[in-house]
Design an enzyme around this catalytic site. Sequence first.
Site, PDB file in Angstrom:
ATOM      1  N   GLY A  75      42.888  27.847  43.751  1.00 57.40           N
ATOM      2  CA  GLY A  75      41.901  27.609  42.703  1.00 57.40           C
ATOM      3  C   GLY A  75      42.266  26.432  41.822  1.00 57.40           C
ATOM      4  N   SER A  76      42.646  25.320  42.458  1.00 59.18           N
ATOM      5  CA  SER A  76      43.223  24.201  41.691  1.00 59.18           C
ATOM      6  C   SER A  76      42.334  22.966  41.625  1.00 59.18           C
ATOM      7  CB  SER A  76      44.587  23.831  42.269  1.00 59.18           C
ATOM      8  OG  SER A  76      44.551  23.679  43.675  1.00 59.18           O
ATOM      9  N   THR A  77      41.035  23.133  41.819  1.00 63.40           N
ATOM     10  CA  THR A  77      40.149  21.972  41.708  1.00 63.40           C
ATOM     11  C   THR A  77      39.799  21.663  40.260  1.00 63.40           C
ATOM     12  OG1 THR A  77      38.174  23.351  42.000  1.00 63.40           O
ATOM     13  CG2 THR A  77      39.136  22.360  43.991  1.00 63.40           C
TER      14      THR A  77
ATOM     15  N   GLY B  63      40.622  22.986  35.756  1.00 65.27           N
ATOM     16  CA  GLY B  63      41.254  23.862  34.780  1.00 65.27           C
ATOM     17  C   GLY B  63      42.760  23.990  34.898  1.00 65.27           C
ATOM     18  N   ILE B  64      43.254  25.202  34.686  1.00 63.86           N
ATOM     19  CA  ILE B  64      44.686  25.459  34.678  1.00 63.86           C
ATOM     20  C   ILE B  64      45.299  25.127  36.033  1.00 63.86           C
ATOM     21  CG2 ILE B  64      46.448  27.258  34.489  1.00 63.86           C
ATOM     22  CD1 ILE B  64      44.657  28.651  32.430  1.00 63.86           C
TER      23      ILE B  64
ATOM     24  N   SER C 122      47.285  37.051  32.323  1.00 66.57           N
ATOM     25  CA  SER C 122      46.575  36.716  31.097  1.00 66.57           C
ATOM     26  C   SER C 122      46.985  37.676  29.999  1.00 66.57           C
ATOM     27  CB  SER C 122      45.058  36.819  31.344  1.00 66.57           C
ATOM     28  OG  SER C 122      44.337  36.880  30.135  1.00 66.57           O
TER      29      SER C 122
ATOM     30  N   TYR D 153      38.001  42.293  34.076  1.00 66.85           N
ATOM     31  CA  TYR D 153      38.919  41.162  34.207  1.00 66.85           C
ATOM     32  C   TYR D 153      40.336  41.578  33.809  1.00 66.85           C
ATOM     33  CZ  TYR D 153      41.207  36.754  32.919  1.00 66.85           C
ATOM     34  OH  TYR D 153      42.105  35.719  32.783  1.00 66.85           O
TER      35      TYR D 153
END
Length: 265
Positions: A15-17, A19-20, A142, A155
């Site tokens: 999920g690195s496209t 944001g964090i 989180s 979440y």
Amino acid sequence: MRQIDLSGRTALVTGSTQGIGHAIATGLARAGARVVVNGRGGERVAAAVRTVRAESGSDDVTGAAGDLATQSGTAAVLDAVPTVDILVNNLGIFGSAAPLEIDDAEWRRYFEVNVLSAVRLIRAYLPGMKERGWGRVLSLASDSAVAIPAEMIHYGMTKTSLLAVSRGFAKDAAGTGVTVNSVIAGPTHTGGVEGFVRELVGDELPWNEAQREFMVKYRPQSLLQRLIEPEEIANMVVYLASPLASATTGGAVRVDGGYVDSILP
């Protein structure tokens, strides 16, 4: 000379496209790692690869597209990246919902994306790390894992699960030279969070005022009293991925701006 040198190590950041995850990929590339960027779509992955290369100054950045919330997407990524030294499970979805209106399908969707995607990759990559005697597994949790928000119970549940997953797999890797940790990130300034803030406080206020109202009303425990920047999360991940953190394993390491009101996670 790099303060943290990850030369010769291969890192996959899910999920690195944006944001964090994007900040983490950039930070690892700056430290010398061979970085694999992941996202669901090939075009977005290719664009992110170009950006990470430009921002990190490293050409040793590639992409692996695949929806890791599915077994087929995971298989595609594993085929493209059969071996890694550093696995960063960053992929995650979030959003607010009235607690009693979250149906079974939504509970399952959050668990599939946020938890099972990480478990599948750990199962695939951890054995090789153990055989080689070195590896790093990091899962992005989180503050919501510990201080469950009423508007994001589904979440928060997934992030609590990641703490358990990380602790358990750290025990499986005991004595092998592989460390497994989770990172408790606090409220962070990303495009997705900007949308979330607007969803809760409205579109009328300028961003700085909207951010402030969000923190005061919905995240008053924060000692930082501002949103954390993605690069600040990335700094901790890069450290934990390095040889400098060789004695840190089985932990839930906080980068939460003091949000969790405890001296322990």
